[in-house]
Design an enzyme around this catalytic site. Sequence first.
Site, short mmCIF file in Angstrom:
data_model
loop_
_atom_site.label_atom_id
_atom_site.label_comp_id
_atom_site.label_asym_id
_atom_site.label_seq_id
_atom_site.Cartn_x
_atom_site.Cartn_y
_atom_site.Cartn_z
N CYS A 95 0.82 -1.22 0.00
CA CYS A 95 0.00 0.00 0.00
C CYS A 95 0.85 1.27 0.00
O CYS A 95 1.50 1.56 -1.00
CB CYS A 95 -0.96 -0.04 1.18
SG CYS A 95 -2.43 0.93 0.85
N HIS A 196 -3.55 -6.08 1.32
CA HIS A 196 -3.18 -6.37 2.71
C HIS A 196 -4.20 -7.35 3.25
O HIS A 196 -4.84 -8.05 2.50
CB HIS A 196 -3.05 -5.08 3.52
CG HIS A 196 -4.32 -4.34 3.68
ND1 HIS A 196 -4.77 -3.41 2.76
CD2 HIS A 196 -5.25 -4.38 4.64
CE1 HIS A 196 -5.91 -2.92 3.17
NE2 HIS A 196 -6.25 -3.49 4.30
#
Lengths: 252, 464
Positions: A95, A196
């Site tokens: 991310c 994630h």
Amino acid sequence: MTTCIKIAHLFPELLNLYADQGNLAVLAKRAMLRDIEVSITQVKLGSQLDLASIDLIMLGGGSDREQAVVGKELLRYKADLQEAVDAGLPILAVCGGYQLLGSYYELANKERIQGLSLLDFATIAGPNRLIGNIAIEWLQADGSPTGKTIVGFENHGGRTHHNYPALGRVLQGHGNNGEDHFEGIQYKGIVATYIHGPLLPKNPHIADHLLQKALRYRGFFEPLSVLDDELAFMAHNAMLNRLGVSMMMKEK
Amino acid sequence: MVFKRQRIRSTSYLALWFGKLVYFLLRVAGKQGTSLPGWLLWRIRPSLLQELLQQLDQCVLVTGTNGKTTTTALIHAMLDNTKDPWITNRGGANLIQGVLAALLQHVSMSGRLLAKNAVLEVDEATFPHVMTRVSPTLLVVTNILRDQLDRYGEVDQALTLIRQGILLHPESQVIVNADDPLSASLGIDRELTYFYGMSVTPHHDPNRVEVRDGAFCLRCGHELQYEGFIYGQMGYYACPSCGFARPTPHFTGVHDDVKKNLQVTETMHQAESEVYSFYAPMFGIYNWYNLLSAIAVVRVLGSSPRILQDRLKNYEAPTGRMQTFPGSPQKILTLIKNPTGANSVLRAIESDAEQKSICFTINDDDADGRDVSWLWDIDLESFVTHTICQTYYCAGTRALDMALRLTYAGIRRDQVEVIDSLEKIDLVTKKAQGKVYILSTYTALYKLAAQFHEAQRSKAVQRS
């Protein structure tokens, strides 16, 4: 001689929004089960980063504000990091950490968070956040299919476009930019992704892929022994089922 | 004295009657009616909120990220009485519609509030809406901990919203947690502000890795130094750079988890300190915090400790806040929604030396948080080194994620049992020895509470 690898977790006090310590727990446990010693160094703001002794870097996600702080801090190491990346140092970037590898992340107000420019790409904020469960087909570095899937959760405002080999092809979800159906980057030692959840628990094959990279980087070339991943793949397949993509993979 | 309207505007009658009708119909249909009538009213007649709130003589608001529901229930238990009833929004209905629905139940057909006092739980995001419509007599902030939704700076945002709300009403009394640097920052240098805090032996356990969001000074950004942590970011802190430090509490609590006793030392009126004790059937440090803040509220409002001790006996834990269901095995149902909250629940369970099992019920609907990453921020590693559980059950839409998390925390695979539907929890856990703690996310919580109540009822029927 015992096999030993060193992992550096960069700025856990700032980049911990997506439970990235879960990724480290998975790497450490899977190494331990194979009698590989793992030491994890938490590199905090202001402390020294000794790249020569590191075999794997974990760069997690944080808020925009925190990402800017980290970007500035890491700029000191830019030359060393570039050298290490060229030499194949494995990096798992998730991310915000993914965005930091590029040259910048442009926010909605046109303000730019400087990245490290280790790779040649940029990220630009879109009109909305891309949020939800995601499944991708993991690709080989040459773009051919591996026959394996990766599942997780994505939540990012940035749209990333690049010309590197992607980590995978989006089966369900948004991926890099919600347009080209690609997700992440894999280039030399780097695995960068928006996924994630955390990434590694439900994708043990990616955990082992990273461990293998780190071991090779350190000069150990033996293959990893097989572990019992029944539970992990039950959770993995449950998510595939929920997203309605398991059938798609079987047809292939 | 400011002129107070004693009833709603005439143009609001239709909306009010409609809302009351919907409420009545829901009740007839056997529904609780905690939010739908309020939601409709907010849609068709938003000014009604203000028209009702302004009729109150005393309005107590409870906000913060964790502990609102229990604190509100405690305050209500200590204040409510037949002569002088207090309105409250039960069961965590803390959005505008919940507040409106609670008020609606106490309005006459002519638009007059029949009870003139209210203690209302208000969600952080709803807080500004309420603060622009009422000047609260008193406002308590429980704490500001990382929430499951805090995936992009929402701790900062919650704090900002609460701060802005407080700034609107310098005339209101404010009670804040001194041990939480984020909450405490709301009350520093403010008039009419009271602090509460715990006095515990600080512990330094290097094995505990918890998420600490307040670990940086809000004033200057320097890392805070702690003499000791209590839980989450709460503890005895000071900033070495700018001097920001834990304020001295006006209400200091010392809790005894075994004797179920909370001793409070009060120094509200500088002169002399007053010491009194409360018996309360709670456990877990976070519940003692809730009780301490509730006591601070009612003391600031002027109630005597003796009356409070009496009324506290009638207190029953709200749904899923360490709510006990007797039976074999005994079940204790509690909400978990973020790592800090889950850690404090686990700490409480650690302190129970009896034989026990845990059932994690993890859903991922919108109200639970669709992203379950937070399960990996729970400090299970330290939990398993401090206590023994017989079995770890996992249920809910993310049962497998939780099971996987547990095995990575070092729990053997054969100690983990996945239950594939909520309906089977009662049956599967029957074989557990000792108690079963059920730690559930929001959307499963009320279903489970209803199931367990139903199971008890049918058992009682069988017996009679």
